[in-house]
Write an enzyme that holds these catalytic residues in place. Structure first.
Site, PDB file in Angstrom:
ATOM      1  N   LYS A 178       1.161  -0.838  -0.434  1.00  0.00           N
ATOM      2  CA  LYS A 178       0.052  -0.101   0.343  1.00  0.00           C
ATOM      3  C   LYS A 178       1.181   1.513   0.460  1.00  0.00           C
ATOM      4  O   LYS A 178       1.971   0.759   0.486  1.00  0.00           O
ATOM      5  CB  LYS A 178      -0.803  -0.171   1.673  1.00  0.00           C
ATOM      6  CG  LYS A 178      -1.609   1.536   1.096  1.00  0.00           C
ATOM      7  CD  LYS A 178      -3.029   1.528   2.806  1.00  0.00           C
ATOM      8  CE  LYS A 178      -2.149   2.270   3.420  1.00  0.00           C
ATOM      9  NZ  LYS A 178      -2.023   3.083   3.723  1.00  0.00           N
TER      10      LYS A 178
ATOM     11  N   ASP B 164      -3.408   4.118  -2.415  1.00  0.00           N
ATOM     12  CA  ASP B 164      -4.760   5.105  -0.725  1.00  0.00           C
ATOM     13  C   ASP B 164      -4.473   6.680  -1.393  1.00  0.00           C
ATOM     14  O   ASP B 164      -3.822   7.214  -0.126  1.00  0.00           O
ATOM     15  CB  ASP B 164      -4.277   4.937   0.743  1.00  0.00           C
ATOM     16  CG  ASP B 164      -5.022   4.767   1.664  1.00  0.00           C
ATOM     17  OD1 ASP B 164      -5.833   5.164   1.210  1.00  0.00           O
ATOM     18  OD2 ASP B 164      -4.814   4.558   2.870  1.00  0.00           O
TER      19      ASP B 164
ATOM     20  N   ASP C 182     -14.018  13.877  -4.822  1.00  0.00           N
ATOM     21  CA  ASP C 182     -14.599  15.688  -5.489  1.00  0.00           C
ATOM     22  C   ASP C 182     -15.306  15.186  -6.818  1.00  0.00           C
ATOM     23  O   ASP C 182     -16.055  14.549  -6.531  1.00  0.00           O
ATOM     24  CB  ASP C 182     -13.456  16.072  -5.586  1.00  0.00           C
ATOM     25  CG  ASP C 182     -12.663  17.586  -6.161  1.00  0.00           C
ATOM     26  OD1 ASP C 182     -13.477  18.508  -7.087  1.00  0.00           O
ATOM     27  OD2 ASP C 182     -12.057  17.949  -6.158  1.00  0.00           O
TER      28      ASP C 182
ATOM     29  N   THR D  14     -11.707   6.337  10.711  1.00  0.00           N
ATOM     30  CA  THR D  14     -12.467   5.679  12.338  1.00  0.00           C
ATOM     31  C   THR D  14     -11.529   6.044  13.355  1.00  0.00           C
ATOM     32  O   THR D  14     -11.905   6.316  14.213  1.00  0.00           O
ATOM     33  CB  THR D  14     -11.060   4.398  11.922  1.00  0.00           C
ATOM     34  OG1 THR D  14     -10.303   4.705  11.879  1.00  0.00           O
ATOM     35  CG2 THR D  14     -11.917   2.885  11.501  1.00  0.00           C
TER      36      THR D  14
ATOM     37  N   LYS E   1      -7.628   8.190  -1.140  1.00  0.00           N
ATOM     38  CA  LYS E   1      -8.663   8.850  -0.916  1.00  0.00           C
ATOM     39  C   LYS E   1      -9.928   9.821  -1.494  1.00  0.00           C
ATOM     40  O   LYS E   1      -9.933  10.575  -1.226  1.00  0.00           O
ATOM     41  CB  LYS E   1      -9.090   9.340   0.759  1.00  0.00           C
ATOM     42  CG  LYS E   1      -8.706   7.886   1.525  1.00  0.00           C
ATOM     43  CD  LYS E   1      -8.565   8.426   2.640  1.00  0.00           C
ATOM     44  CE  LYS E   1      -7.892   6.873   4.126  1.00  0.00           C
ATOM     45  NZ  LYS E   1      -6.727   7.003   4.071  1.00  0.00           N
TER      46      LYS E   1
ATOM     47  N   ARG F 299       3.295  -1.073  10.723  1.00  0.00           N
ATOM     48  CA  ARG F 299       4.061  -1.458  11.625  1.00  0.00           C
ATOM     49  C   ARG F 299       4.209  -2.301  11.764  1.00  0.00           C
ATOM     50  O   ARG F 299       5.339  -2.705  12.526  1.00  0.00           O
ATOM     51  CB  ARG F 299       3.698  -0.195  12.597  1.00  0.00           C
ATOM     52  CG  ARG F 299       3.751   1.362  12.202  1.00  0.00           C
ATOM     53  CD  ARG F 299       2.961   1.995  13.051  1.00  0.00           C
ATOM     54  NE  ARG F 299       2.280   2.425  12.978  1.00  0.00           N
ATOM     55  CZ  ARG F 299       0.854   3.170  13.467  1.00  0.00           C
ATOM     56  NH1 ARG F 299       1.541   4.028  14.964  1.00  0.00           N
ATOM     57  NH2 ARG F 299      -0.307   3.062  13.692  1.00  0.00           N
TER      58      ARG F 299
END
Ligand code: C5P
Length: 246
Positions: free
Chosen positions: A38, A65, A70, A126, A67, A219
């Site tokens: 990603k 990624d 518009d 989230t 997002k 991570r």
């Protein structure tokens, strides 16, 4: 459906090291083991879409990624500009509405060629809770709103959605077995690093049991002393899990 995907192909490794060159050793370590990586907006803005070249050369599938959110013509043109760099999945905000999603799907179908990127909808960030969405004028519960947005995503041309562990079940039952559900906030064994900013985490096996198709892991892999071993352990954890309908 997705339980036919090998466990190693259900893990998306987040290349979150900055500068992007810090991720290159990880790409070498995981070559032949991991299939998906990603790349986030932060890296694209800092260094440009040319950073897709290396993971593409090494044969990785790329989850971009971004997002997108518009008006329909703007997102469609943006996607069209990016497609030549080569990637396999891209995120958009479902809040952009049905016509925005339909425009993205049309562009992906018409310009993606043999590599049409999958469209993944972001329902609710989230970072937003019940108080935040009430403030935005939403009268539904968080779960109810996520369900509603996931259904809009499915009906307008998304291949799936991003859903936290807390939302997987409601999305899976609303959208059926063929809909992709990608879950971030994964911590092997359910443990969390106290320094982490992830508030709601879930183990790989819990997420898969609830119905996640694919897991985004950052991570716990790139921050591990031995990232190859950390990846292999997550694969083993998924393999030992009986996933239900997906
Ligand atoms: O916490 P970890 O390092 O595993 O995060 C991996 C990726 O998942 C990061 O790039 C992060 O931005 C993304 N993500 C997340 N939580 C969400 C949505 C996305 O961690 N709710």
């Amino acid at each position: 459906m997705t339980n036919r995907i090998p466990a190693s192909e259900r893990i998306i490794v987040a290349l979150d090291r900055s500068p992007f060159s810090g991720n290159l050793p990880l790409l070498d370590i995981l070559e032949g083991r991991a299939k998906w990586v990603k790349i986030g907006l932060r890296s694209i803005l800092a260094e440009g879409p040319g950073i897709l070249e290396k993971p593409n050369e090494l044969g990785y599938k790329i989850f971009l990624d971004l997002k997108l959110h518009d008006i329909p013509s703007t997102v469609a043109a943006s996607l069209e500009n990016l497609i030549p760099y080569g990637f396999d999945m891209v995120t958009l905000h479902v809040a952009g509405g049905r016509r925005m999603i339909e425009a993205l799907r049309k562009t992906a179908d018409e310009t993606g060629g043999g590599r049409r990127p999958l469209l993944l909808g972001v329902t609710l960030l989230t970072s937003l809770d019940q108080t935040d969405i009430r403030d935005l004028g939403v009268i539904y519960s968080v779960a109810g709103h996520v369900k509603r947005l996931a259904e809009i995503a499915r009906d307008s041309g998304c291949d799936g959605v991003i859903a936290s562990g807390a939302e997987v079940k409601v999305v899976r039952s609303a959208c059926g077995d063929d809909f992709l559900i990608v879950t971030p906030g994964i911590r092997p064994g359910g443990t969390d690093d106290p320094s982490s900013d992830q508030r709601r985490v879930m183990s790989p096996s819990e997420a898969v049991q609830l119905g996640s198709s694919m897991l985004v892991v950052g991570r716990p892999i790139h921050g591990a002393a031995d990232p190859g071993k950390a990846f292999d352990e997550i694969v083993k954890e998924i393999e030992s899990t009986e996933s239900p309908a997906v």
